[in-house]
Design an enzyme around this catalytic site. Sequence first.
Site, short mmCIF file in Angstrom:
data_model
loop_
_atom_site.label_atom_id
_atom_site.label_comp_id
_atom_site.label_asym_id
_atom_site.label_seq_id
_atom_site.Cartn_x
_atom_site.Cartn_y
_atom_site.Cartn_z
CD GLU A 191 2.58 -8.45 -5.34
OE1 GLU A 191 3.35 -9.20 -4.71
OE2 GLU A 191 2.38 -7.27 -5.02
CG HIS A 240 5.56 -5.74 -4.65
ND1 HIS A 240 4.30 -5.57 -4.13
CD2 HIS A 240 6.27 -4.65 -4.27
CE1 HIS A 240 4.24 -4.41 -3.49
NE2 HIS A 240 5.42 -3.83 -3.56
CB CYS A 252 5.39 -4.10 0.17
SG CYS A 252 6.29 -2.58 -0.13
CE1 TYR A 253 1.40 1.23 5.44
CE2 TYR A 253 -0.22 -0.52 5.72
CZ TYR A 253 0.28 0.73 6.07
OH TYR A 253 -0.34 1.45 7.07
N GLY A 301 0.84 -1.20 0.00
CA GLY A 301 0.00 0.00 0.00
C GLY A 301 0.87 1.24 0.00
CG ASP A 341 -17.10 -11.12 -19.58
OD1 ASP A 341 -16.14 -11.89 -19.73
OD2 ASP A 341 -16.97 -9.90 -19.35
CE LYS A 353 -12.88 -10.46 -20.73
NZ LYS A 353 -14.14 -9.73 -20.87
#
Length: 519
Positions: free
Chosen positions: A178, A176, A84-85, A57, A234, A375
């Site tokens: 991710e 990070h 991180c944060y 964040g 979708d 998605k």
Amino acid sequence: MDIHADKILIMDFGSQTTQLIARRVREAQVYCEIHPFNMELEKIRDFGAKGIILSGGPACVLDEGAPSIDPEILDLGLPVLGICYGMQLMTHLLGGEVEKAAKREYGKAQLSIDSFQDLFHGLDGVKEGRGEQVWMSHGDKIKVPPPGFTGIAHSGNSPVAAMRHATAELYGVQFHPEVAHTPNGTEMLKNFLFRACGCKPTWTMKSFVASTVESLRQAVGSKNVVCALSGGVDSSVVAVLLHKAVGHQSTCIFVNNGLLRQGEAEEVQEIFRDTFEINLDYIDASDAFLSRLKGVVDPEQKRKIIGNLFIEIFEAEAKQIPGAEFLAQGTLYPDVIESVSFKGPSATIKTHHNVGGLPEVMNLRLIEPLRELFKDEVRKVGGELGLPHRLIQRHPFPGPGLAIRILGEVTVERLKILRQADTIVMEEMEASGLHDQVWQAFGVLLPVRTVGVMGDERTYDQVISIRIVESLDAMTADWARMPYEVLGQMSNRIINEVKGVNRVVYDISSKPPSTIEWE
Ligand code: XMP
């Protein structure tokens, strides 16, 4: 099998990469949800997660009013990974020392791993002093880990780049895991999910289909369902899922607004009516849309006219379906995440995108079988259901269709020009093998004429702009650095094959400040 049995709670502190954390966890076949950092303790207990991830964040834990959590969350006996944060917050709350940094560290860094266990299990292939590439994006850093914690990795700029508690399953990483710039980040997250939390990889799209078909069956019972089919991925996936669940109790309504791409209306009928044998109510309302758009040049007015007429037609049609009690929509997870993430101005710009208001107007109950999916997961579900690759990989196409890609008045003649040009753009995208690599590619017909020369003749014709963008979620986007040959081929073909066009330009604007569509 309960596909939600082993799940992870991601508490969001506003990082731009929070959704990426969720996608990585899902890719590891573990279900997870993102919730705001201030989720109440009681709700966290009820949620029943196997582990918690605290996101990054933009704030500084040392500042007054910085987002925080009830420290009891760290005492629930659940494994927690602070990123991180999230790591700084754990440190701050558990009695360690966070140091305010003079300058931010941003970019790739070499991580030296000090313990190849737990989070870094299996990563000792890089022991030979080469380090492990990770992505850093932080200001503050850990000066002293909290009591009971030890550093398990360091980097040039972060003496404690990762830490863990001696006995409790509490972990923190400064970098990070991710993002793609941390190549082994997924492995580290998997170590947390499978080794620390003991999750099982049950979240697969095959199991999602099985469990969703079952729950749709129960929800619908003996009633009927109406599904608004647009031909996009979708709504197509929703249509097939529903058909699988309740067969002919579901009816798809497809409104041809005359603003579709070449061959689209025919293709939708072929796939859904002929191949899948779905109840398809096909309405060709092209004339009605075109006559209401006559003389209209203002983009917002175009959108309003199209949206309202769509609702009018859809509602009238749905009333003809006896016993219809439900309306199925292809709402996705990013639309419903209640998070504090930075969304940018398009969060509000997008509100008018989806045909809102339908269920309220029609007094139907809403069914949203894709509410939990990203998605890329929807595309996988489409594959499981046997939808054609072409449809699954289709680029997003706006509800108002070609009307917002024809600047100025929408006429039959101008629609014809844009359709031809757009078809060439798509054919060349596929021929180059780049179609699936970009977010969107399309043509835009500009409201200007320019001078050209064709043979010995002077021409005064229209201009097509090619728009090709890369994006993760359409909130931000960058123009694609396309090979010149591909652009050249598109331009040659459009000018040679599309009567009325004598110039092609390439749009090199990013979003923001531009938008993806031109109107
Ligand atoms: P913009 O132009 O706002 O577009 O950058 C972001 C994404 O949304 C799509 N878009 C729409 N989708 N109805 C839709 O369903 C709409 O009215 C609409 N307008 C834009 C656009 O194609 C891009 O992917």
